[in-house]
Design an enzyme around this catalytic site. Sequence first.
Site, PDB file in Angstrom:
ATOM      1  N   GLU A 295       0.809  -1.231   0.000  1.00  0.00           N
ATOM      2  CA  GLU A 295       0.000   0.000   0.000  1.00  0.00           C
ATOM      3  C   GLU A 295       0.838   1.275   0.000  1.00  0.00           C
ATOM      4  O   GLU A 295       0.828   2.053   0.963  1.00  0.00           O
ATOM      5  CB  GLU A 295      -0.967   0.013   1.182  1.00  0.00           C
ATOM      6  CG  GLU A 295      -2.077  -0.997   1.043  1.00  0.00           C
ATOM      7  CD  GLU A 295      -3.074  -0.943   2.202  1.00  0.00           C
ATOM      8  OE1 GLU A 295      -2.793  -0.300   3.221  1.00  0.00           O
ATOM      9  OE2 GLU A 295      -4.142  -1.553   2.073  1.00  0.00           O
TER      10      GLU A 295
ATOM     11  N   GLU B 134      -6.720  -7.641  -0.531  1.00  0.00           N
ATOM     12  CA  GLU B 134      -7.242  -7.691   0.837  1.00  0.00           C
ATOM     13  C   GLU B 134      -8.716  -7.320   0.784  1.00  0.00           C
ATOM     14  O   GLU B 134      -9.066  -6.225   0.336  1.00  0.00           O
ATOM     15  CB  GLU B 134      -6.505  -6.689   1.742  1.00  0.00           C
ATOM     16  CG  GLU B 134      -5.011  -6.941   1.829  1.00  0.00           C
ATOM     17  CD  GLU B 134      -4.284  -5.937   2.723  1.00  0.00           C
ATOM     18  OE1 GLU B 134      -4.953  -5.180   3.449  1.00  0.00           O
ATOM     19  OE2 GLU B 134      -3.053  -5.912   2.676  1.00  0.00           O
TER      20      GLU B 134
END
Length: 668
Positions: A150, A321
């Site tokens: 991320e 995710e």
Amino acid sequence: MSEAPKRERALGCCYYPEHWPQSRWARDAKRMVEVGLRWVRIGEFAWSRLEPHPDRFDWDWLDNAIETLSAAGLRIVLGTPTATPPRRLIERYPDMLAVDRRGDERKFGSRRHYCFSHLGYRKECARIVTALAKRYGRHAAVQAWQTDNEYGCHDTTLSYSDAARDAFRRWLRDRYGDIDRLNRAWGNVFWSMEYQDFEQIDPPNLTVTEANPAHRLAFARFSSDQVIRFNRLQVDIIRAHSDAPIAHNYMGRITAFDHFAVGEDLDIAAWDSYPLGFLAERAGADAETRRRFARQGEPDFQAFHHDLYRAVGKGRLWIMEQQPGPVNWAPYNPAPLPGMVRLWTLEAFAHGAETVCYFRWRQAPFAQEQMHAGLQYPDGSDAQVMAEIESVAADIAAAPDIDHSGAPVALLFDYDADHAWDIQPHKAGCSYFDLIFGFYRALRRLGLSIDILPPTTEDFSDWSLVIAPGLIHIPPALKKALGNTARHLLLGPRSAARDGDMTIPTPLPPDFPGLDLRIVGAESLGPQMDIELPEGGKFHHYREFAECPAVGRTTIFERSADGQPALVGNERCRYLTGWPDETAALRILQRAANAASIATCELPLGLRRRDTGKEVFWINYNDHEVEAQGLRIPPISVLRRPRDAASNDIGMCSNEKPEAWKEGSDDR
Ligand code: GAL
């Protein structure tokens, strides 16, 4: 050599073998496979265990984990651990820590504390990634890679460290070559801001009042480029040792770096989907939506990111995710309604995802994420949601083929425009993301499927209608491509309002091929200052003043209640001079779609459809049944129908027949 992964639809999960005793790995792996998972992502935060002492790697545990998971039949996504540099690296390079805009160091003790520009840290990253890639690059079970974790999350793209300052100066020197050129381009004569040397230029933080927007935009672009370089360093190393595809897991609504540019170096765009956290924190939803969909998520936010990241991944999309229950990090963290995890998963597949991985396999009993649900409780028993996972696995196994193609509408998204709006919003809190997302929401409300396109698109012929609001700077190649397209086009507000250095251009904007139109000014609108549009809806936040030169061929299709041109242009290309509210956006987009021979309808609140090559997916975010096109769509569900049944007839709603753009007064 590892076998190329098949592009079938599959499920997976995120697993941290280093958090659990080795004795339970085999049981975990067996259970993952039993419930229908095929992929497992590991390793992305494990640096302190991979290299417990400087230059002394401990591979045994990871070797064992990979063997155990793959022996059970799982394929592995191996993450590089560079989002969590261990403590001793900070001791070695104290200045590798990122620095926030107030000038404070971002300390060790969580994650993402590094500065992208620190050359020592980059060397460390190259070292650990090389070691990993050499060891596992040809391992048959390692069938995909993830770089870092991320990028940009926790507001970490921009760093104001000394390393960033030095790299910024080099970047400016490369870009402008000559300091006078930079002074001219930025307008530094204003407030005596002229420089004599690149070495005098600092990052644009801690100035007394606002810094020069050109300076800020340059720093935003530089910071974005640093992410691209950082990622590329890892990609080049991995590719030298492995043929497996490489992904990065992007986050929702993080726009501080150019994801399209990062995506150019990767094979897959993955993203991390946390619908309830996003609704509470970043979807920009109104109070009623937050209440009504508190346990479901904003009905367009996930789809928007699926469509965006499908473009970033050049067609290859994963959810790395997926939220499986309450998360821990939003201002409040409700549990999803039963059925929502299944709905989010199927919706992702309908938007072209190949794989959906749940975060995480088991809830952690220690450290920061104790309040974050997993597929198992901390004691190793299945959480309630596991039944939903098994049912999605069965759905996908029964009908794995989803052909995502053929969206009629294209929506341009430009990260550079987002930076420019952020730097010069004209109204506090206004963002390009919100403008674009408003258009996206309205298009979806009209039952339309959308492809999001990068600003580097050269050919628009695959779409019937192209929507491109808010592109503050339109580089010449894009202007040419948009100008040349025979497709229907909707521009504005703020199209081409600045040149590449945030200066108002001459001729005045938008200076767009075929549009005889000058935007001569703009105003932003405070509370209760909305401007009525007599044909329906309002402009809010922002509007521009347009002039159509006397001998032009521009038609004013619509004026606002105070007589200003609101929608102007010609048969093919329209310019909207303000920020439309939902009613205006629906009306204007419906006409645009119908003029481009695209049928529309108006879907009930919380119901969305996604048309793929062969099917229609009806996605009901409501906790009650809705009726559409003679179908009864149960609460919290996805209904999948062959496209024939619905074919080109989009709606249960009164379809406006394709019509030409509604003519208004001619301004000739
Ligand atoms: C993501 C992150 C994961 C985990 C998760 C919790 O942003 O990549 O490591 O922290 O959030 O929701």
